[in-house]
Write an enzyme that holds these catalytic residues in place. Structure first.
Site, PDB file in Angstrom:
ATOM      1  N   GLU A   2      -5.589   2.514 -19.680  1.00  0.00           N
ATOM      2  CA  GLU A   2      -5.270   3.510 -18.651  1.00  0.00           C
ATOM      3  C   GLU A   2      -3.896   4.132 -18.872  1.00  0.00           C
ATOM      4  O   GLU A   2      -3.101   4.305 -17.951  1.00  0.00           O
ATOM      5  CB  GLU A   2      -5.364   2.880 -17.264  1.00  0.00           C
ATOM      6  N   ARG A   9      -4.032  -8.968 -20.778  1.00  0.00           N
ATOM      7  CA  ARG A   9      -5.237  -8.500 -20.079  1.00  0.00           C
ATOM      8  C   ARG A   9      -6.229  -7.832 -21.041  1.00  0.00           C
ATOM      9  O   ARG A   9      -5.836  -7.071 -21.920  1.00  0.00           O
ATOM     10  CB  ARG A   9      -4.871  -7.532 -18.962  1.00  0.00           C
ATOM     11  N   GLU A  37      -9.786  -4.020  -3.320  1.00  0.00           N
ATOM     12  CA  GLU A  37      -9.600  -2.668  -3.847  1.00  0.00           C
ATOM     13  C   GLU A  37     -10.826  -1.784  -3.635  1.00  0.00           C
ATOM     14  O   GLU A  37     -10.711  -0.639  -3.221  1.00  0.00           O
ATOM     15  CB  GLU A  37      -9.270  -2.735  -5.339  1.00  0.00           C
ATOM     16  N   HIS A  67     -19.141   1.517  -9.145  1.00  0.00           N
ATOM     17  CA  HIS A  67     -18.086   2.494  -9.453  1.00  0.00           C
ATOM     18  C   HIS A  67     -18.382   3.880  -8.893  1.00  0.00           C
ATOM     19  O   HIS A  67     -18.145   4.903  -9.556  1.00  0.00           O
ATOM     20  CB  HIS A  67     -17.855   2.570 -10.958  1.00  0.00           C
ATOM     21  N   LYS A  85     -11.202  -9.501 -16.587  1.00  0.00           N
ATOM     22  CA  LYS A  85     -11.585  -9.537 -15.179  1.00  0.00           C
ATOM     23  C   LYS A  85     -12.900 -10.300 -15.046  1.00  0.00           C
ATOM     24  O   LYS A  85     -13.569 -10.577 -16.036  1.00  0.00           O
ATOM     25  CB  LYS A  85     -11.724  -8.113 -14.638  1.00  0.00           C
ATOM     26  N   GLU A 112       0.253  -1.337  -5.116  1.00  0.00           N
ATOM     27  CA  GLU A 112      -0.761  -0.478  -5.723  1.00  0.00           C
ATOM     28  C   GLU A 112      -1.772   0.047  -4.713  1.00  0.00           C
ATOM     29  O   GLU A 112      -2.508  -0.714  -4.097  1.00  0.00           O
ATOM     30  CB  GLU A 112      -1.483  -1.257  -6.830  1.00  0.00           C
ATOM     31  N   ARG A 113      -1.793   1.360  -4.553  1.00  0.00           N
ATOM     32  CA  ARG A 113      -2.728   2.060  -3.669  1.00  0.00           C
ATOM     33  C   ARG A 113      -2.722   1.533  -2.230  1.00  0.00           C
ATOM     34  O   ARG A 113      -3.638   1.800  -1.472  1.00  0.00           O
ATOM     35  CB  ARG A 113      -4.149   1.988  -4.222  1.00  0.00           C
ATOM     36  N   ASP A 136     -14.762  -3.204 -13.171  1.00  0.00           N
ATOM     37  CA  ASP A 136     -13.456  -3.161 -12.508  1.00  0.00           C
ATOM     38  C   ASP A 136     -13.574  -3.640 -11.065  1.00  0.00           C
ATOM     39  O   ASP A 136     -13.525  -2.829 -10.133  1.00  0.00           O
ATOM     40  CB  ASP A 136     -12.908  -1.731 -12.548  1.00  0.00           C
TER      41      ASP A 136
END
Length: 720
Positions: free
Chosen positions: A307, A340, A409, A537, A376, A183-184, A381
């Site tokens: 998402e 989740r 991240e 964010h 989380k 991921e990314r 996030d």
């Protein structure tokens, strides 16, 4: 030629040059102990070994002990059949007749299945040391602990250690895609060589399993939470079984991310509605197939109705309906579901912070006994700093498993030194006040074992194909810290950082103290140069690396997270705003709601304030924000000075690796500082004090660069 070789050896010895290392060995560096007194003491304790091994796990433990003793003490494993003074005896009550006769044999029998005892004892008048466990996996954990004592130069005299994990499911979540990417790109490329599995198992998989077992991790979720349904196809399950075989001796069970719509995509059904009997049967059949290939399969994690991912709400059902359908399929085999709680609506009028609580709180007590709800650590996030997720302490009838992010991240990816032990500890020791003072998240998580029979924790992995596993060598410390906290959530970040430095670099206090100082200041540094005072964010929308507080499009806007105007900044989440404060127990609700008591570290998270608001320092909010951004850059520069002072004490390869990355971190910290302050200044109209170094480029420049490849030599951007 031979003379020249010996001349070089003598020269290297005289100069004291440290042997180069690439970081592959992680914290399992079994380098010979250079303290002669300690070395002799350890050698005496390990002169004779009595270690019957018949299972794969016991053989793995014995191999590890052999490797450790050879490396640390220069000893070959000398097995004996007779108990002599200073004999090390390793095993279980079943595998060792001697252990079964010890006075504390019953204590061993009643250990947790992963627990172990390391104890000095006597047998027939002879002094012995015992590493004993209820199960073979417990023996592995005990052997790693025993070796860790020697690695960190602790005494082996009169040992009396009893260890049991405080959390049951201790799982790494790999956000790996089936095409080998991650991921990314947070953690490089995937370790899983799907093309050659299951026939070929890279020896590196064994080292991965060893490293996890050494810190107590017992599960690996193999694929991205943004799931591809084909991971549940038979051919991919066969491949996953190869990983399960490699990991099994070390007590690591494999899990898979399941895509909720798999019955439609793979099974050809017209629906994935959890109330549909054919859908329910499809999951039961698929689970039966998995267990036929992987008998110790751990279960599933699902990201649903989040998402754009499919989920039960697509059919008018609840999260509980979806989770329970899959939980029922797993229940006969002992598998679990991690469902989740990361859900939110892309609607401007709804505060994203409140979504998870609002969706899951009404479902408390409606989930199957083998289902974890997994929030989380914070309600947004994985930001550099967030308040803890309000669901902790608010769902007493449902076991929650906390999800941390080990990969960075939103914290500079693998280019920044950010020790996350401090972030993990801050969250775990936060008091929810669910049952009065002392109801820390750590205690809440541990209590689920008593109240629900299961307890768990998950960490999004930062492991990839880099030779040092994590890209940035210090990323290893975050993997290590997560595992140690998964075993015991009450460990301190300071204690864990010292342990990691001792095992990874040196037991020399002149090396330990400066490196530990860097580690313990690094998390606060990244908060300062990225998102201080509760800002959040505002990272780049696409890459999640670098600043983009100006991002604004119809789908997603950073303005919802800072609400900036010419008069003020921050989000009103008080009782007069979105009332996110109302999701916390008292006294936290009023503490966060009241400007006089809200911690300044979370000020702009909960409050919208004017630029002239006075902070506790007496400075205006604007000047406080400026100070934090500059302090963050200064802290990175302090870290650079500290690291550079260690040049002759760290092997050259690892020293240069960190030095180069620290230079990148400094430039990117400046990038964050200047870009954010110029953007905020365009609204506040207030100056950056003249005594500070001024931004080198314009705001327009920063808005146009997606990533600062080479600021001083770029040909692509106008530096006006």
């Amino acid at each position: 030629m031979k003379k020249r070789f010996y001349t070089l050896i003598i020269l290297f010895t005289i100069l004291g040059i440290v042997q180069a290392e690439n970081g592959y060995d992680l914290w399992l560096r079994y380098k010979k102990i250079d303290n002669k007194i300690l070395l002799q003491s350890y050698q005496n304790k390990n002169g004779n070994i009595l270690f019957p091994a018949v299972s794969e796990s016991m053989n793995a433990a014995k191999k590890e002990l052999t490797l450790g003793l050879e490396g640390l003490l220069g000893l070959e494993l000398k097995e004996t059949s007779n108990v002599e003074n200073n004999t090390l005896i390793v095993g279980t009550v079943e595998s060792s007749n001697i252990i079964s006769k010890l006075s504390f044999a019953d204590e061993i029998i009643f250990l947790d299945k992963d627990g172990y005892i390391i104890r000095s004892a006597t047998y027939q008048g002879k002094a012995i040391t015992v590493i004993a466990a209820k199960t073979d996996i417990g023996v592995i954990y005990g052997v790693f602990h025993y070796l860790r004592l020697m690695q960190t130069h602790q005494s082996l005299d009169k040992i009396a250690i009893k260890e049991e994990p405080k959390l049951q499911y201790r799982v790494l979540n790999h956000w790996d895609n089936l095409n080998g990417t991650i991921e990314r790109g947070y953690a490089g490329y995937s370790l899983w060589d799907w093309e050659r599995l299951p026939m070929y198992k890279d020896p590196r998989l064994i080292d991965y399993a060893r490293a996890n077992a050494s810190v107590g991790i017992n599960g690996a979720i193999l694929n991205n939470v943004n799931a591809n349904a084909k991971s549940l196809r038979t051919e991919w399950l066969v491949k996953a079984s190869g990983l399960a075989t490699a990991f099994r001796p070390y007590g690591i069970r494999v899990y898979l991310t399941a895509r909720f719509s798999a019955p439609k995509e793979l099974g050809g059904l017209p629906t994935a509605d959890p109330a549909n009997p054919r859908v329910r049967q499809w999951w039961k059949d698929k689970v039966a197939e998995i267990y036929s290939l992987i008998p110790d399969f751990g279960g599933f994690i699902l990201k649903a109705n989040s998402e754009g991912q499919p989920g039960p709400q697509d059919y008018g059902r609840t999260h509980a309906d979806g989770a329970n359908m899959i939980g029922e399929a797993l229940e006969p085999y002992g598998g679990v579901v991690f469902w989740r709680a990361f859900v939110y609506h892309n609607e401007r009028h709804i505060d994203r912070v409140t979504n998870g609580y609002n969706e899951f709180k009404p479902l408390d007590g409606k989930f199957n006994k083998n289902v974890f709800v997994q929030p989380k650590n914070g309600p947004i996030d994985f930001q550099p700093r967030e308040p803890f997720h309000p669901l902790f302490g608010q769902m007493p009838n449902t076991p929650l498993a906390i999800e941390f992010q080990i990969t960075q991240e939103n914290l500079g990816h693998s280019g920044h030194l950010v020790y996350l032990g401090a972030l993990f500890e801050e969250t775990l020791q936060s008091d929810t006040y669910a049952n009065g003072k002392g109801s820390t998240i750590s205690n809440v998580l541990q209590n689920y074992k008593k109240t629900h029979g299961i307890s768990g924790i998950a960490g999004v992995s930062n492991i990839g194909t880099d030779i040092n596993w994590t890209g940035h060598l210090f990323g290893q410390a975050n993997w290590h810290a997560f595992g140690r906290l998964a075993w015991n959530p009450d460990l301190s970040s300071k204690k864990m950082s010292e342990e990691w430095v001792r095992m990874t670099f040196s037991n020399d206090v002149d090396v330990i103290k400066p490196i530990q100082k860097m580690m313990l200041m690094s998390r606060e540094a990244v908060v300062n140069y990225e998102m201080p005072l509760g800002l959040n964010h505002i990272m780049n929308y696409d890459t999640h690396n670098g600043p983009e507080p100006w991002h604004d499009d119809p789908v997603w806007t950073a303005y919802d997270y800072h609400k900036i105007t010419k008069d003020s900044i921050g989000v009103n989440r008080t009782k007069n705003g979105s009332d996110a404060v109302g999701q916390y127990h008292e006294p936290l609700c009023n503490k966060f709601n009241n400007l006089e008591t809200c911690p300044e570290t979370l000020l702009l998270w909960f409050h919208r304030l004017s630029w002239n608001y006075k902070l506790s320092s007496g400075k205006t909010l604007w000047n406080g924000i400026v100070d934090h951004y500059y302090e963050g850059v200064d802290q990175v520069r302090q870290m650079q000075v500290i690291w550079n002072s260690l040049e002759k004490r760290i092997d050259q390869e690892r020293f240069e690796h960190i030095k180069a990355l620290m230079k990148i971190q400094e430039s990117e910290a400046v990038w964050w500082r200047d870009a954010c302050l110029l953007f905020f200044q365009s609204y506040s109209g207030m100056p950056i004090p003249a005594e500070y170094e001024q931004p080198k480029y314009s705001l327009e420049y920063y808005k146009r660069i997606p990533f600062p490849y080479d600021w001083d030599n770029t040909l692509f951007f106008n530096k006006k």
